[in-house]
Write an enzyme that holds these catalytic residues in place. Structure first.
Site, PDB file in Angstrom:
ATOM      1  NE  ARG B  46      70.855 -22.307  89.130  1.00 10.66           N
ATOM      2  CZ  ARG B  46      70.302 -23.524  89.282  1.00 10.66           C
ATOM      3  NH1 ARG B  46      70.135 -24.320  88.268  1.00 10.66           N
ATOM      4  NH2 ARG B  46      69.921 -23.921  90.486  1.00 10.66           N
ATOM      5  CB  SER B 115      66.595 -14.923  92.401  1.00  7.99           C
ATOM      6  OG  SER B 115      67.296 -15.487  91.331  1.00  7.99           O
ATOM      7  CE  LYS B 144      68.054 -21.461  91.468  1.00  4.29           C
ATOM      8  NZ  LYS B 144      67.471 -20.922  92.702  1.00  4.29           N
TER       9      LYS B 144
END
Lengths: 216, 216
Positions: B46, B115, B144
């Site tokens: 990521r 998610s 995040k």
């Protein structure tokens, strides 16, 4: 050999600039519809702020509008979005996936475009898998902050001398500069704000198309 | 049926947090190598700041490290990057491409994760094409910024009650919280900063793995 396409008047969308029917999908589709009515020959969906789900939604809406008109839809950067929405091709910047990697995912028929800022970038790119080049920025612009130095119409001519591939000039192009870029050897001009930010995108497109065809 | 995978200790990379060998590809690979040595069982790449070309480069470097160890490599968001780098799967957020669209591009064998922040998001998602769920944020985190409200271990239990799919808890997880999340029914824990920002990622991974196995 890719699907046929015509770079004469290449619209690159910017949802942040859209003036008619407001922001969002409705404003985007209305702007593209007006631009195509005015003579845009190819459309690129570009929305650097959007996530994948919104991009696929935008791409499908534009595809539904453009496919019956035989106007190709190109997706900026995201090969996965292009394939998911069955778009006609992808346009890559120098920081995006390498052209050879994108071609492997797109197959032989989809259109693949590449941004080239100067002869050095041309020389270092996988040109063999590319269908057309976006050359610029011709003039500095506020639309794309990570673009390189402005190269003018002479920069377009310098890349033109290196290849027979179709070339579209991009970056700060209005009617007067469109004529210069075409005379420098470009096959068409790409615009963002000149159409997206115009209160009458159809009229703006028609005026640019006239400038391009008159300069040929 | 996807390739086999084990969610016990799921490392999500964040190149901005990497402490060993500095930023960039070298620091990323060194951190993942140490984490795997310490017991990470699956790795997600990521890097929200990276463009496509850098992501493909990172993915290929991690694939070269992980494939011989039979540790799956998952790519966040970008299906095109996953296919270009021949990664083992993709992890999608709720704003990313819809799971069904991603599955169509990935084929039946690659791993697809999603998610889910709460039972409502579970109910509104294409769960039928998904191999595992990332549930959280369990605790609020700075990693995040667009994550939803913290749901605690009880939020993990609420999603656990809805499905037999493998679940990994994510968001602000340290050793103590890892045990809670496992006791709430998760199959594993996903961590970003607990490993990436650790001065000794191998040691950090080993401690988390112990906490997970002890709680089972």
């Amino acid at each position: 050999m890719s699907r046929p396409f015509d770079l004469t008047l290449y619209l690159v969308t910017d949802p942040r600039l859209v003036q008619i029917h407001g922001e969002g999908l409705r404003g985007l589709v209305a702007t593209v519809e007006a631009a195509v009515k005015g003579g845009a020959t190819i459309v690129q969906l570009r929305d650097p702020d959007a996530h994948g789900r919104a991009l696929v939604e935008q791409a499908r809406a534009l595809k539904a509008l453009l496919a019956p008109l035989a106007i190709p839809l190109i997706i900026n950067d995201r090969v996965d979005v292009a394939v998911a929405a069955d778009a006609d091709g992808v346009h890559l910047g120098q920081d995006d996936m390498a052209p050879a990697d994108a071609r492997a995912l797109l197959g032989p028929e989809r259109i693949l475009g590449l941004s080239v800022g100067n002869p050095a970038e041309f020389a270092s790119s996988d040109i063999g898998v590319v269908d057309y080049l976006g050359v610029g920025p011709v003039k500095a612009t506020g639309t794309k902050k990570d673009a390189g130095a402005a190269i003018g119409a002479s920069g377009v001519a310098a890349v033109r001398a290196l290849t027979r591939l179709p070339i579209v000039g991009i970056g700060g192009i209005d009617g007067a500069l469109a004529a210069e870029v075409i005379r420098a050897g470009a096959d068409g001009v790409a615009v963002v704000s000149a159409i997206c930010a115009a209160p009458d995108p159809e009229h703006a497109a028609r005026a640019l198309l006239s400038a391009v065809t008159a300069a040929r």
